[in-house]
Design a protein around this motif. Structure first.
Motif, short mmCIF file in Angstrom:
data_model
loop_
_atom_site.label_atom_id
_atom_site.label_comp_id
_atom_site.label_asym_id
_atom_site.label_seq_id
_atom_site.Cartn_x
_atom_site.Cartn_y
_atom_site.Cartn_z
N GLY A 193 -7.85 26.41 28.85
CA GLY A 193 -6.48 26.15 28.38
C GLY A 193 -5.60 25.62 29.50
N LEU A 194 -5.78 26.17 30.70
CA LEU A 194 -5.00 25.73 31.86
C LEU A 194 -5.28 24.28 32.20
N LEU A 195 -6.56 23.88 32.14
CA LEU A 195 -6.92 22.48 32.42
C LEU A 195 -6.25 21.54 31.43
N PHE A 196 -6.20 21.95 30.17
CA PHE A 196 -5.56 21.12 29.16
C PHE A 196 -4.06 21.01 29.42
N ILE A 197 -3.44 22.15 29.80
CA ILE A 197 -2.00 22.15 30.12
C ILE A 197 -1.74 21.23 31.31
N THR A 198 -2.62 21.28 32.33
CA THR A 198 -2.47 20.44 33.52
C THR A 198 -2.55 18.97 33.16
N PHE A 199 -3.48 18.62 32.28
CA PHE A 199 -3.62 17.23 31.85
C PHE A 199 -2.36 16.74 31.14
N VAL A 200 -1.85 17.56 30.23
CA VAL A 200 -0.63 17.19 29.50
C VAL A 200 0.55 17.06 30.46
N ASN A 268 12.04 17.06 27.98
CA ASN A 268 12.26 18.02 26.90
C ASN A 268 11.05 18.20 26.00
N MET A 269 10.19 17.19 25.94
CA MET A 269 9.01 17.36 25.09
C MET A 269 7.92 18.17 25.80
N LEU A 270 8.03 18.30 27.11
CA LEU A 270 6.97 18.96 27.87
C LEU A 270 6.89 20.45 27.57
N MET A 271 8.04 21.13 27.61
CA MET A 271 8.03 22.59 27.43
C MET A 271 7.54 23.02 26.04
N PRO A 272 8.03 22.39 24.94
CA PRO A 272 7.49 22.78 23.63
C PRO A 272 5.98 22.59 23.50
N ILE A 273 5.48 21.48 24.07
CA ILE A 273 4.03 21.24 24.01
C ILE A 273 3.28 22.34 24.75
N ILE A 274 3.73 22.65 25.96
CA ILE A 274 3.06 23.69 26.76
C ILE A 274 3.19 25.04 26.08
N HIS A 275 4.35 25.30 25.49
CA HIS A 275 4.56 26.58 24.79
C HIS A 275 3.57 26.74 23.64
N ASN A 276 3.36 25.64 22.88
CA ASN A 276 2.43 25.72 21.75
C ASN A 276 0.97 25.80 22.21
N ILE A 277 0.68 25.13 23.33
CA ILE A 277 -0.67 25.28 23.89
C ILE A 277 -0.89 26.73 24.30
N SER A 341 5.83 23.16 35.40
CA SER A 341 6.04 21.85 34.80
C SER A 341 7.53 21.56 34.67
N ASN A 342 8.29 22.59 34.33
CA ASN A 342 9.73 22.43 34.14
C ASN A 342 10.43 22.11 35.46
N GLN A 343 9.85 22.54 36.58
CA GLN A 343 10.48 22.32 37.88
C GLN A 343 10.11 20.97 38.50
N ILE A 344 9.11 20.30 37.90
CA ILE A 344 8.66 19.03 38.47
C ILE A 344 9.80 18.02 38.53
N ASN A 345 10.60 17.96 37.44
CA ASN A 345 11.69 16.99 37.40
C ASN A 345 12.73 17.27 38.47
N SER A 346 13.03 18.58 38.68
CA SER A 346 13.99 18.94 39.73
C SER A 346 13.46 18.53 41.10
N VAL A 347 12.16 18.71 41.28
CA VAL A 347 11.55 18.35 42.57
C VAL A 347 11.63 16.84 42.78
N VAL A 348 11.33 16.08 41.75
CA VAL A 348 11.37 14.62 41.87
C VAL A 348 12.79 14.16 42.18
N MET A 349 13.78 14.70 41.47
CA MET A 349 15.18 14.33 41.73
C MET A 349 15.58 14.71 43.14
#
Length: 654
Positions: A193-200, A268-277, A341-349
Motif C-alpha cells: 500500500g505504501l508503494l502505491f501511495i508513493t507512486f501516486v 487538493n486532490m492528493l490528500m483525498p486520494i491518499i486518504h482513500n488508499i 505528501s501534504n508538506q511537499i508543496n510547502s517545501v517546494v514553495m
C-alpha cells in the motif's frame, strides 16, 4: 538617467530549474547559528514521535489480556490488573509525548522567529551594500516580495515542514520496527500500500511542485507591477491610462490565478486520494489478517520477529490482538505518509523562496578598493595635522605603503575628467572621450537633450558606476583610490526626484549629516528658504512626514531636499534639476539660498531651464555622450551653435 533602465528579476530561477543545494545551504545556516536549540528540539521530536508510534505494542498487550480472560487462562482480576498496569504505563508515555511536543513547539516558534529576524537583517544589510545598478535592473516590488512572500514561505518550511518531516521519519521507522516485531506478513501488505501511495504522490506532486514554483514567481511580478502603478499613479491619471493599467494587471493577475489554480488543484486532490488508499489498506489488512487467522490458526503461519524471540520459530499463530493493533498502525502509517505528501508543496514553495533569497544574498556587492580617506585637519606651522576637533577643515589622508608614509591633501573640490568613456552595458557606450575640469569654487553647468549624458557624468563622480576608460581625479587623486563612503561624504546632492523618509521634518533635514545639531538644521532650512513654510506646519520642525512627504507640495519637498544638502556642508555640490519642481516665484526665493549654498564650493548644475545656468563659470553642451560646446553664457551665444539654438528656443517658448 541616460543609458540602461532594465526592469525585471533577471536571476529568478525558471520554473522547474531551482538552484541545487538550496536546502543544504538553508540547513547549514540553521545548524551553524542555532545548534543548541536544534539539539533540544531534535530530542523532543524523537521522544514525541516514538511515544506516538509504540502505542500499538501496549494496545496489543491489552487485547491479549482480554483474550486470556475470555479463554480463562487468566482470572478476571489478573487480566484487569495487567490491563491497568499497561494503561498506566501507556498514559505515562503519552504524557511524556505531550510534554515533549509542547517543548518542541515552543522552542520551534522561537527558532523560527529568530531565524526569520536574522535573515531579514542579512537581506537588508546586503541590500545596503549593493550597487545602484542592482536597483536600476530589478523592480522594487519584486525585491519587496523577497522580504515578504519568500521569507514567509521559508517560515512555513522551518516551523512546519521540517519538523513534520523529521517527526514522520522517526514515527515511520518506529512503526516499521513494531510491525516487523508483530507480523512480517501483514507488514508486507502495508508496504505494498505504501508503494502505491508513493507512486501516486510522485505523479501528482511533480505537477503540483512545478506550479507552486511558478506561483512564487508570479507573485513577485504582480507585486512589482502594483508598486510601479502606485508610484506612477499621477502619470496614470494624467494620461487616462487606467483602463490599460487594469488590463495589464488583469493579465498578470490572470497568470497568477492560472498557476495558483493548477497548483492547488493538484495539491487538493492528493490528500483525498491518499486518504482513500489508506481506507483500502485498512480493509486489506483486516481481510488478509482475518483470513490468515481462520485458515491457519492451528498450523500457525505468522512470520514475525516476536515469534522468533518467544518460540524460536517463525511459524506461530496469528493472533486477533495483532491484527487489531495492525489496523490502527496501518491507518497511522497511511496518515503520516499523507502528511508528508501534504508538506511537499510547502517545501517546494520554500525552496523557490529560498532560491530567490539566496539570489539576493549572492549578488556581487559594491566593490571598494579605495584607501584614501577623508579626515578633519588643522593647520599648524604650514602643515596639516589630523585632529578629532570639528575645525571645519577637511583633507584627504593618503597612505603610501611602499614608503610607509602618510600625506595630507587639503580638500578643495577640484575635479577633473580625462578622456572618459562609459557604458551602462559594455557594448553600449553612452559617454565618449569626455574631458573637463572644475576648479575650486567654479560652477559647471551641463545642458543638452534628455539622454545626452548629463546625469551620467555626476553618477561617475559619485562612483555609482565605474568608468570604462580614462581617469577622474579629485584634488589630484584618482577617485578609484578614494574610499567610496569618504568620496560621497564630500559631495552634496540635490536630485530632481526628491526622496523624504518617514520621520519629522527635522530628522529629514538631519539626514544630510546625522551629527548636525537642531540649530544647524534650522540654519540650513533658512539658507534654503524653507524655514518659513516649516514654521507654518502643524508642529513645525516636529511635523511627521509620511508617504515620501505626501502632505507637502512638490516645491516644499524640494526645499527640504536643498536644506538637507545644505546641512551636509560638502565642498562639492551637484544640483541635478534641483529647481525643476519649483514654480518661478519660489525659484527666485530659492535662488538666493542656493547662491549662498554654492558660495566657495565647486558646483555641478544640470538644468533644462537655461535661465538657471546663465551665471555658471562654464557651460558644457552635451549631445549623444559628447561635449560639443563649452564656454560662458555670452561666449556660447556669440558662437550661435547648439547652445544658441537651445537658448533662443527657450526664449521663444517663454
Amino acid at each position: 538617467m541616460a543609458g540602461m533602465r532594465m526592469r525585471g528579476r533577471g536571476a529568478v530561477p525558471p520554473v522547474g530549474m531551482m538552484k541545487k543545494g538550496v536546502l543544504k545551504r538553508l540547513m547549514g545556516i540553521l545548524f551553524k547559528d542555532y545548534k543548541p536549540l536544534l539539539i533540544v528540539i531534535a530530542i523532543c521530536l524523537v521522544i514525541s514521535a516514538i511515544t506516538g508510534a509504540i502505542a500499538g505494542l501496549f494496545l496489543q498487550q491489552v487485547y491479549d489480556a482480554l483474550g486470556q480472560a475470555i479463554e480463562k487462562t487468566l482470572t478476571i482480576g489478573e487480566a484487569w490488573s495487567k490491563i491497568v498496569v499497561t494503561l498506566i504505563i501507556l498514559g505515562c508515555i503519552y504524557l511524556l509525548g505531550i510534554l515533549s511536543n509542547f517543548i518542541y513547539q515552543q522552542l520551534g516558534a522561537i527558532l523560527t522567529q529568530r531565524f526569520l529576524r536574522d535573515m531579514r537583517v542579512k537581506l537588508f544589510t546586503k541590500m545596503q551594500r549593493l550597487p545602484i545598478k542592482y536597483f536600476d535592473t530589478h523592480t522594487h516590488g519584486d525585491i519587496m516580495s523577497t522580504y515578504t512572500n519568500d521569507v514567509d514561505a521559508i517560515r512555513q518550511l522551518v516551523s512546519q515542514s521540517l519538523p513534520q518531516f523529521c517527526s514522520t521519519i522517526i514515527t515511520m521507522t518506529t512503526l516499521v520496527l513494531v510491525m516487523l516485531y508483530l507480523s512480517i506478513m501483514l507488514f508486507v501488505v502495508v508496504v505494498v500500500g505504501l508503494l502505491f501511495i508513493t507512486f501516486v504522490t510522485k505523479t501528482i506532486g511533480k505537477n503540483s511542485a512545478k506550479y507552486f514554483m511558478a506561483q512564487q514567481q508570479s507573485v513577485g511580478k504582480v507585486e512589482g507591477y502594483v508598486e510601479e502603478m502606485m508610484n506612477g499613479q499621477r502619470v496614470v491619471k494624467v494620461f487616462n491610462h487606467e483602463k490599460k493599467s487594469i488590463e495589464k494587471f488583469d493579465e498578470l493577475n490572470g497568470e497568477l490565478f492560472e498557476v495558483s489554480n493548477k497548483a492547488n488543484a493538484f495539491s487538493n486532490m492528493l490528500m483525498p486520494i491518499i486518504h482513500n488508499i489508506g481506507n483500502v489498506l485498512y480493509v486489506l489488512v483486516a481481510f488478509i489478517g482475518g483470513g490468515i487467522i481462520i485458515l491457519t490458526n492451528k498450523t500457525g503461519l505468522n512470520l514475525s520477529f516476536k515469534s522468533l524471540f518467544e518460540l524460536g520459530t517463525f511459524l506461530a499463530p496469528l493472533e486477533i490482538s495483532i491484527v487489531v493493533s495492525f489496523l490502527g498502525m496501518a491507518r497511522q502509517f497511511a496518515n503520516i505518509t499523507g502528511q508528508i505528501s501534504n508538506q511537499i508543496n510547502s517545501v517546494v514553495m520554500a525552496m523557490a523562496g529560498a532560491s530567490r533569497m539566496f539570489d539576493l544574498l549572492d549578488q556581487k556587492e559594491e566593490e571598494d578598493e579605495g584607501y584614501v580617506t577623508l579626515v578633519r585637519v588643522k593647520e599648524e606651522n604650514g602643515e596639516l595635522i589630523e585632529t578629532n576637533e570639528r575645525t571645519g577643515n577637511w583633507a584627504w589622508r593618503h597612505p603610501h605603503k611602499a614608503e610607509g608614509t602618510v600625506t595630507y591633501t587639503k580638500l578643495s573640490g577640484d575635479i577633473r575628467m580625462f578622456d572618459v568613456d562609459f557604458g551602462y552595458v559594455p557594448d553600449n557606450i553612452v559617454l565618449h572621450n569626455v574631458t573637463l575640469y572644475a576648479e575650486h569654487g567654479q560652477k559647471i553647468a551641463f545642458v543638452g537633450a534628455t539622454g545626452a549624458g548629463k546625469t551620467t557624468i555626476t553618477n561617475l563622480i559619485n562612483r555609482f558606476y565605474d568608468i570604462a576608460d580614462g581617469k577622474i581625479r579629485y584634488d589630484g587623486i584618482n577617485i578609484n583610490k578614494i574610499k567610496k563612503a569618504d568620496l560621497r561624504k564630500s559631495l552634496g546632492i540635490v536630485l530632481q526626484d526628491t526622496c523624504l523618509f518617514t520621520g519629522t521634518v527635522m530628522e529629514n533635514i538631519r539626514y544630510g549629516r546625522l551629527d548636525a545639531t537642531d540649530e544647524e538644521c534650522i540654519d540650513a532650512a533658512k539658507l534654503a528658504n524653507a524655514h518659513d513654510f516649516i514654521t507654518r506646519l502643524p508642529n513645525g520642525y516636529d511635523t511627521m512626514l509620511t508617504a515620501d512627504g505626501g502632505n507637502l507640495s512638490q516645491g516644499q519637498r524640494q526645499l527640504l531636499s536643498i536644506a538637507r544638502a545644505a546641512v551636509a556642508d560638502a565642498p562639492v555640490m551637484i544640483m541635478d534639476e534641483a529647481t525643476s519642481s519649483i514654480d518661478t516665484r519660489t525659484e527666485l526665493l530659492v535662488q538666493r539660498g542656493t547662491d549662498k549654498l554654492m558660495e566657495g564650493r565647486t558646483v555641478f548644475i544640470i538644468a533644462h531651464r537655461l535661465s538657471t545656468v546663465r551665471n555658471a563659470d562654464v557651460i558644457m553642451v552635451l549631445d549623444k555622450g559628447r561635449i560639443i560646446e563649452r564656454g560662458t553664457h555670452e561666449e556660447l551665444l556669440e558662437k550661435k551653435g547648439s547652445y544658441y539654438a537651445l537658448y533662443t528656443g527657450a526664449v521663444e517658448l517663454d
